[in-house]
Write an enzyme that holds these catalytic residues in place. Structure first.
Site, PDB file in Angstrom:
ATOM      1  N   ASN A   1       0.853  -1.183   0.000  1.00 21.38           N
ATOM      2  CA  ASN A   1       0.000   0.000   0.000  1.00 21.38           C
ATOM      3  C   ASN A   1       0.891   1.236   0.000  1.00 21.38           C
ATOM      4  O   ASN A   1       1.550   1.525   0.998  1.00 21.38           O
ATOM      5  CB  ASN A   1      -0.903  -0.009   1.233  1.00 21.38           C
ATOM      6  CG  ASN A   1      -1.876   1.163   1.260  1.00 21.38           C
ATOM      7  OD1 ASN A   1      -1.753   2.105   0.483  1.00 21.38           O
ATOM      8  ND2 ASN A   1      -2.845   1.106   2.153  1.00 21.38           N
TER       9      ASN A   1
ATOM     10  N   ILE B   1      -3.309  -6.269   5.236  1.00 21.13           N
ATOM     11  CA  ILE B   1      -3.199  -7.688   5.606  1.00 21.13           C
ATOM     12  C   ILE B   1      -4.560  -8.362   5.498  1.00 21.13           C
ATOM     13  O   ILE B   1      -4.688  -9.469   4.951  1.00 21.13           O
ATOM     14  CB  ILE B   1      -2.638  -7.831   7.030  1.00 21.13           C
ATOM     15  CG1 ILE B   1      -1.221  -7.272   7.105  1.00 21.13           C
ATOM     16  CG2 ILE B   1      -2.649  -9.299   7.471  1.00 21.13           C
ATOM     17  CD1 ILE B   1      -0.680  -7.140   8.515  1.00 21.13           C
ATOM     18  N   ASN B   2      -5.605  -7.702   6.004  1.00 20.10           N
ATOM     19  CA  ASN B   2      -6.941  -8.276   5.951  1.00 20.10           C
ATOM     20  C   ASN B   2      -7.377  -8.530   4.510  1.00 20.10           C
ATOM     21  O   ASN B   2      -7.940  -9.593   4.191  1.00 20.10           O
ATOM     22  CB  ASN B   2      -7.940  -7.347   6.647  1.00 20.10           C
ATOM     23  CG  ASN B   2      -9.362  -7.847   6.539  1.00 20.10           C
ATOM     24  OD1 ASN B   2     -10.055  -7.588   5.554  1.00 20.10           O
ATOM     25  ND2 ASN B   2      -9.806  -8.572   7.542  1.00 20.10           N
ATOM     26  N   GLU B   3      -7.115  -7.575   3.628  1.00 26.97           N
ATOM     27  CA  GLU B   3      -7.497  -7.749   2.225  1.00 26.97           C
ATOM     28  C   GLU B   3      -6.765  -8.915   1.583  1.00 26.97           C
ATOM     29  O   GLU B   3      -7.354  -9.718   0.850  1.00 26.97           O
ATOM     30  CB  GLU B   3      -7.223  -6.464   1.432  1.00 26.97           C
ATOM     31  CG  GLU B   3      -8.372  -5.489   1.415  1.00 26.97           C
ATOM     32  CD  GLU B   3      -8.302  -4.555   0.215  1.00 26.97           C
ATOM     33  OE1 GLU B   3      -8.212  -5.054  -0.935  1.00 26.97           O
ATOM     34  OE2 GLU B   3      -8.321  -3.334   0.423  1.00 26.97           O
TER      35      GLU B   3
ATOM     36  N   GLU C   1     -12.347  -2.389  10.409  1.00 29.50           N
ATOM     37  CA  GLU C   1     -13.218  -1.772   9.414  1.00 29.50           C
ATOM     38  C   GLU C   1     -14.646  -2.293   9.577  1.00 29.50           C
ATOM     39  O   GLU C   1     -14.873  -3.380  10.119  1.00 29.50           O
ATOM     40  CB  GLU C   1     -12.719  -2.085   7.986  1.00 29.50           C
ATOM     41  CG  GLU C   1     -11.297  -1.627   7.705  1.00 29.50           C
ATOM     42  CD  GLU C   1     -11.129  -0.119   7.723  1.00 29.50           C
ATOM     43  OE1 GLU C   1     -12.151   0.584   7.518  1.00 29.50           O
ATOM     44  OE2 GLU C   1      -9.996   0.361   7.928  1.00 29.50           O
TER      45      GLU C   1
END
Length: 339
Positions: A10, A72-74, A277
């Site tokens: 990112n 990381i979640n994505e 999120e």
């Protein structure tokens, strides 16, 4: 066949320092035996997730998520549904970096984090599934959700975890409990609570004592329900957290281990936070996927109690060191060991 690595980074995470180290990171991974390439995420929805899925299906052996907990979640959501999942590495560049903290990966030095990956030690980590979404650290309903949504992204970048503390102090006086129905492995909670969360690691919002007995790969969430919303009691609980995790036996806390959870609202809307999120509204079912993804980690600094099994690469490395140690002992002290 040479191993291949895809770095998904990112370019806007944290203070955008990662780009300055990218060439050295590529060199470190190349020297570790990976043909390495990089992909910069874009503002398009699910950019990191889609690239992770593509890279996994293209046969990459290693995917590295370089960014904050959201990146990381994505990436995890991109590979978790797949039958064949590559190993994952983390190079932190976000605000709290909870997951990197749990894996003992350097959080302020991307080059040092890359060297952890190059060393080759891994842990097969539990991850969570919330309806059709996946998470690696925490899912929550109540205060924590409101707190996270209320911190502007530019504040997170400029002030890091301090932004959460300031916003939390502002919100606490306005917190009120809501009626919840929570079904877990060996019980049901029906009543008012200011928040609940299911955690996979010991690092929640930068605090490492909220789950003092966390295991990373035992197939269990830690479910914590905060029953009170009284300001003085909340402040007392926070003090107990900071004082060695003593909150877990307080009567205002429900603290249990469970492999699943069903969360239902009773008389008002309950938003669910997934890895920081918004993840949808309850009702929601949470399931622990035991040892689902293999992560590179600084295993020597993770407490033995937090890991039931180390990854195959780490096991091979341990065996190598054991054999080397036996040989050195045999040669220096002339001691013969039974084979």
């Amino acid at each position: 066949m040479q191993k291949r690595c895809r770095i998904i980074y990112n370019p806007t995470s944290g203070r955008e320092a990662l780009k300055n180290d990218l060439v050295e990171i590529l060199n470190i991974l190349e020297r570790a035996g990976y043909e390495t390439s990089a992909f910069a995420t874009t503002p398009e929805p699910n950019s990191a997730r889609n690239e992770a899925t593509r890279a996994a299906e293209a046969g990459f052996n290693l995917i590295i998520a370089a960014g904050g907990d959201g990146t990381i979640n994505e990436v995890v959501n991109g590979i978790a549904p797949l039958k064949h999942r590559p190993k994952l590495g983390i190079i932190p560049a976000g605000t709290t970096n909870d997951y990197a903290r749990a894996l003992k990966i350097p959080r302020d030095n991307p080059i040092a984090a890359a060297k952890v990956i190059a060393k080759g030690n891994t842990v097969k980590m539990d991850i969570g599934k919330a309806n059709d979404k996946y998470f690696v650290n925490i899912a929550a309903g109540g205060l924590l959700s409101e707190l996270t949504y209320s911190v502007p992204s530019e504040f997170k970048t400029l002030f890091g975890y301090l932004a959460y503390l300031v916003k939390g102090a502002e919100l606490l006086p306005r917190v009120k409990p809501i009626n919840m129905h929570l079904e877990y492995d060996h019980g049901v909670y029906d009543g008012k609570a200011s928040m609940f969360f299911v955690a996979l690691t010991n690092s929640v919002g930068g605090f490492e004592q909220i789950v003092p007995d966390a295991s990373l790969d035992d197939g269990k969430f830690t479910l914590i329900v905060v029953k009170t919303s009284n300001l003085l009691e909340m402040m007392r609980l926070i003090t107990m957290v900071l004082n060695g995790g003593k909150h877990i036996s307080d009567p205002n806390i429900l603290y249990v281990k469970t492999s699943k959870l069903v969360a239902k609202p009773v008389d008002e809307k309950m938003m669910i936070n997934i890895d920081g999120e918004y993840g949808g509204d309850a009702p929601m079912k949470f399931q622990n996927l035991k040892r689902h993804i293999e992560f590179f980690a600084n295993t020597k600094d993770i407490p033995d109690s937090a890991i039931t099994e180390i990854g195959e690469d780490a096991l091979d490395e341990a065996k190598k060191h054991f054999v080397d140690g036996v040989q050195e002992l045999d040669e220096s002290d002339n001691i013969k060991l039974d084979k």
